[in-house]
Motif scaffolding. Sequence first.
Motif, PDB file in Angstrom:
ATOM      1  N   LEU A   1       0.908  15.693   1.849  1.00 58.36           N
ATOM      2  CA  LEU A   1       1.592  14.686   2.094  1.00 58.36           C
ATOM      3  C   LEU A   1       2.842  15.198   3.266  1.00 58.36           C
ATOM      4  O   LEU A   1       3.134  14.302   4.051  1.00 58.36           O
ATOM      5  CB  LEU A   1       2.186  13.922   0.937  1.00 58.36           C
ATOM      6  CG  LEU A   1       1.156  13.129   0.261  1.00 58.36           C
ATOM      7  CD1 LEU A   1       1.692  12.956  -1.067  1.00 58.36           C
ATOM      8  CD2 LEU A   1       0.567  12.006   0.972  1.00 58.36           C
TER       9      LEU A   1
ATOM     10  N   LYS B   1      -1.687  14.139  -1.785  1.00 56.66           N
ATOM     11  CA  LYS B   1      -2.194  12.442  -2.063  1.00 56.66           C
ATOM     12  C   LYS B   1      -3.286  12.371  -2.951  1.00 56.66           C
ATOM     13  O   LYS B   1      -3.173  11.621  -4.116  1.00 56.66           O
ATOM     14  CB  LYS B   1      -2.885  12.070  -0.619  1.00 56.66           C
ATOM     15  CG  LYS B   1      -3.459  10.670  -0.760  1.00 56.66           C
ATOM     16  CD  LYS B   1      -3.794  10.109   0.497  1.00 56.66           C
ATOM     17  CE  LYS B   1      -4.223   8.803   0.479  1.00 56.66           C
ATOM     18  NZ  LYS B   1      -5.687   8.734  -0.132  1.00 56.66           N
TER      19      LYS B   1
ATOM     20  N   SER C   1       5.796   5.103  -2.377  1.00 52.70           N
ATOM     21  CA  SER C   1       5.330   6.730  -1.872  1.00 52.70           C
ATOM     22  C   SER C   1       6.363   7.599  -2.233  1.00 52.70           C
ATOM     23  O   SER C   1       6.454   8.637  -2.869  1.00 52.70           O
ATOM     24  CB  SER C   1       4.173   6.946  -1.072  1.00 52.70           C
ATOM     25  OG  SER C   1       4.668   6.417  -0.055  1.00 52.70           O
ATOM     26  N   PRO C   2       7.530   7.463  -1.455  1.00 55.00           N
ATOM     27  CA  PRO C   2       8.567   8.652  -1.296  1.00 55.00           C
ATOM     28  C   PRO C   2       9.128   8.780  -2.888  1.00 55.00           C
ATOM     29  O   PRO C   2       9.413   9.919  -3.229  1.00 55.00           O
ATOM     30  CB  PRO C   2       9.704   8.235  -0.339  1.00 55.00           C
ATOM     31  CG  PRO C   2       8.768   7.379   0.641  1.00 55.00           C
ATOM     32  CD  PRO C   2       7.688   6.846  -0.401  1.00 55.00           C
TER      33      PRO C   2
ATOM     34  N   GLN D   1       0.822  -1.141   0.170  1.00 50.70           N
ATOM     35  CA  GLN D   1       0.131  -0.094   0.090  1.00 50.70           C
ATOM     36  C   GLN D   1       0.892   1.203  -0.126  1.00 50.70           C
ATOM     37  O   GLN D   1       0.659   2.227   0.762  1.00 50.70           O
ATOM     38  CB  GLN D   1      -0.837  -0.185   1.161  1.00 50.70           C
ATOM     39  CG  GLN D   1      -2.028  -0.942   1.098  1.00 50.70           C
ATOM     40  CD  GLN D   1      -3.122  -0.603  -0.089  1.00 50.70           C
ATOM     41  OE1 GLN D   1      -3.879   0.397   0.183  1.00 50.70           O
ATOM     42  NE2 GLN D   1      -3.480  -1.364  -1.155  1.00 50.70           N
ATOM     43  N   ALA D   2       1.829   1.229  -0.920  1.00 49.51           N
ATOM     44  CA  ALA D   2       2.671   2.453  -1.014  1.00 49.51           C
ATOM     45  C   ALA D   2       3.572   2.780  -0.123  1.00 49.51           C
ATOM     46  O   ALA D   2       4.248   4.014  -0.160  1.00 49.51           O
ATOM     47  CB  ALA D   2       1.902   3.921  -1.630  1.00 49.51           C
ATOM     48  N   GLY D   3       3.687   1.776   0.801  1.00 51.11           N
ATOM     49  CA  GLY D   3       4.690   2.153   1.787  1.00 51.11           C
ATOM     50  C   GLY D   3       6.328   2.176   1.335  1.00 51.11           C
ATOM     51  O   GLY D   3       6.999   3.215   1.707  1.00 51.11           O
ATOM     52  N   PHE D   4       6.686   1.554   0.430  1.00 46.01           N
ATOM     53  CA  PHE D   4       7.804   1.667  -0.176  1.00 46.01           C
ATOM     54  C   PHE D   4       7.941   2.619  -1.233  1.00 46.01           C
ATOM     55  O   PHE D   4       8.921   3.583  -1.605  1.00 46.01           O
ATOM     56  CB  PHE D   4       8.381   0.423  -0.536  1.00 46.01           C
ATOM     57  CG  PHE D   4       8.676  -0.585   0.496  1.00 46.01           C
ATOM     58  CD1 PHE D   4       9.968  -0.388   1.196  1.00 46.01           C
ATOM     59  CD2 PHE D   4       8.271  -1.841   0.455  1.00 46.01           C
ATOM     60  CE1 PHE D   4      10.243  -1.077   2.193  1.00 46.01           C
ATOM     61  CE2 PHE D   4       8.618  -2.563   1.656  1.00 46.01           C
ATOM     62  CZ  PHE D   4       9.595  -2.310   2.446  1.00 46.01           C
TER      63      PHE D   4
ATOM     64  N   MET E   1       6.500  10.351  -5.315  1.00 47.93           N
ATOM     65  CA  MET E   1       6.401  11.773  -4.833  1.00 47.93           C
ATOM     66  C   MET E   1       7.639  12.490  -5.592  1.00 47.93           C
ATOM     67  O   MET E   1       7.503  13.743  -5.971  1.00 47.93           O
ATOM     68  CB  MET E   1       6.644  12.130  -3.376  1.00 47.93           C
ATOM     69  CG  MET E   1       5.173  11.765  -2.608  1.00 47.93           C
ATOM     70  SD  MET E   1       5.575  11.406  -0.902  1.00 47.93           S
ATOM     71  CE  MET E   1       5.875  13.039  -0.327  1.00 47.93           C
ATOM     72  N   GLU E   2       8.929  11.709  -5.583  1.00 47.77           N
ATOM     73  CA  GLU E   2       9.999  12.502  -6.160  1.00 47.77           C
ATOM     74  C   GLU E   2       9.909  12.743  -7.625  1.00 47.77           C
ATOM     75  O   GLU E   2      10.148  13.644  -8.337  1.00 47.77           O
ATOM     76  CB  GLU E   2      11.009  11.402  -5.878  1.00 47.77           C
ATOM     77  CG  GLU E   2      12.181  12.093  -5.085  1.00 47.77           C
ATOM     78  CD  GLU E   2      13.527  11.080  -4.875  1.00 47.77           C
ATOM     79  OE1 GLU E   2      13.293  10.241  -3.979  1.00 47.77           O
ATOM     80  OE2 GLU E   2      14.145  10.934  -5.743  1.00 47.77           O
TER      81      GLU E   2
END
Lengths: 512, 325
Positions: A473, A466, A446-447, A441-444, A450-451
């Motif tokens: 965020l 988000k 998402s950063p 669920q985007a734990g890994f 975002m970049e």
Amino acid sequence: MYDVIIIGAGVSGCAAARYLSAYDAKVLVLERAEDVCCGTSKANSAIVHAGFDAVPGSLMAKYNVEGSLMMEALSRELDIPYKRCGSLVVRTESDPREGLEELLERGRKNGVEGLEIIGRERLREMEPNISDDAAEALWAPTGAIICPFELTIALAENAAVNGAEFRFDTEVTGLEPFKTADGDGWLVKTDKGDFEALTVINAAGVYADKFHNMVSEKKLHITPRRGDYYLLDREVGDFVSHTIFQLPDDMGKGVLVSQTVHGNIIVGPTAFNIEDKEGVNTTAEGLAAINQKAGKCVKNIPLNQTITSFAGLRAQEDGKDFVIGEPDDAPGFYDCAGIASPGLSSAPAIGKALAEMIAGKLDLKKNPDFWPIRHGILKPSDLDLEQRTELIKKDSSYGQIICRCESITEGEIIDAITRPLGAKSLDGVKRRTRAGMGRCQAGFCSPKVMEILARELKVPMSEITKSGGGSKLILENLKDGLSEESEGLKAIAKWAADREKAEAAGKEAENA
Amino acid sequence: MLNYDLVIIGGGPAGMAAAVSAKDSGIDSILILERDDKLGGILNQCIHNGFGLHHFKEELTGPEYAQRYIDMVKERGIEYRLDCMVLEISPERLITATNKKDGIFQVQAGAIVLAMGCRERTRGSLNIPGYRPAGIYTAGTAQKLVNIDGLMPGKRIVVLGSGDVGLIMARRMTLEGAEVLAVAEIMPKSGGLQRNIVQCLNDFGIPLLLSTTVVDIQGKERVEGVTLAKVDEKLKPIPGTETHYDCDCLLLSTGLIPENELTRNMGAEIDRKTRGPVVTKEFETTIPGVFAAGNVVSVHGLVDDVSKEALIAGKAAAEYIKARA
């Protein structure tokens, strides 16, 4: 002056825009959210219903059956996943005997093909995990599954490349009839200024009653009916292979269990009539209700493999049917209201019908440049090894996996951001590519996403949201105020330089 | 197609220790495949101290501990590829991987050590009711954002779960100027290390609320608050015990799950309890020549134990290769 302004970029609004873009018309879609598919269209069962459930003679029956017949060809034109898995309505020993017969009869009246009632044995062969209590089932081979995000996004993209305009973060606040040189039209007031159009389509989902009631004396009333869902890991994606319904009741089609086009299992929905048109929160009561009801027709459902739960709202109009077309007292205003289930299934047919109504009214000519084909985001995972190697040679970003759970590459994410009506937020990327949709669920990712968003959209990472609006965020950038001259950064830079020097010296020594 | 005697999946503490140990046992042809842009794995974002007391007999930070092994890998000239994701491993040990530089490539391995680590349990798998706004992060994601990217995901924080990452992040966020209102733990006692409870919560006056969980999340766009409630002995929330907290961020530290998608797809037997592969005491899985070490086997409290275990696995893999040479 627009020929048509469409209020709402959900699946119905985008379908209307897409079919209108086949005409020589100036079309504007106004959406209060930052993206398409942000309301009811994004949170539902993702089913293309065969059409046996709706009351014969209703608009629901008409558009459902038409939409279901259009969907497969449309999915090819728009390059989106579609799977005709077929559906089963299961009658258990405790259900009334006549339940399935009634559905079969309705289905036949509605013109649904291939319906039959099958016995216990065949049902078990088709679905080994069917409950021991299952007596028989209505088999509808034309039932199918689809991805509601991809359908909506693809309709919108295709409309956009064929000339329809979209304005996001734009909320309609008022509607006023006004005279134009070309005849009667509508002044559409928004928080970003006013727009003029000859006709308006009201595809505002749970808010469609509000806009209708601004212009017509024959009032509508829409009740948001919340449905909670669970989505299970693909690891258990073969738990069922068809869409399994319970016998419907007054509140809907009961809790279904189905595969999704991406190989997950979806379980839901519940049905709670609520007041709040923004009430998409799951509740303990709702989740408990799925737990309690889901096991009626299937056994040992692996709810411990849940990767997420969510809730959506069906726009349930008091008349229990879709409201499509011009009210008598508001010419040029076209409702597309009360689009509860089977709204997703009906969307292509509704969009096409609205486009035809307006084309007739405004005497629109065909758009000679209309191009119905849309190419989806290129998925390296669909290619063989050789093709994939070629692709990475041309564009190395397809070699970099960003979302490890769904194996989504950087190239796909860049495509999602830079294509027409591209993604602007984490959820926008997720709905277009599935990055972040998997088990972590985007734990890994998402950063990292975002970049990429920050880089492609040329904004600071701390401004990425988000899902637009106030969904920031990041609340603070710790590096703000740190200048190149700051003592701390100088010390770090010196340390890093020294270390590099030492390493280089070490290597030299080695080589010598 | 490439050929290596030993391929190690993952360049974190387990993978690096296994590589070092295999090299020291006489295997020269070794390749480490790492999905991140540097070796070290999750240690790189664990900038607090407390690592290495057993293994190196001194107290190190995460990056320092990682650097010890990175140096050992480099000293031994062990090959590694970064930004490199393994897509598939066949039971015959044919590995398919991808990165920007090499594209899709295949490696035939004589033996494999699986060292993919673990991932965090998410809000979704916990079934916490409520809205789904921005501001809900797993503690590890928040740790990456704060420690690596310098970005604060919240300023008023409630932490659910008192695993070590959660405790560490409660302190970390406080040090970076955030206010941590409470750490809620559904169990009657914390699963975190005692020293972390003392040094991360008690020393900063952060309350640890036992037998307490989140029963609602408010806020449609960004988290605006959460509701905590006491739970009974069956872990069910007790009506009437709800307390509301105004906060803009909920951090989750509710457990780690070994990452075994590759392992499972290879056909190795998985232990239902640990969710890691079934292994012998030499850390060989049920597929001959395929070993596993570290958090991919079962979640460890201390990295020191991960290194110890991986040294055994690396040596065993070396013996396997030598026996077949």
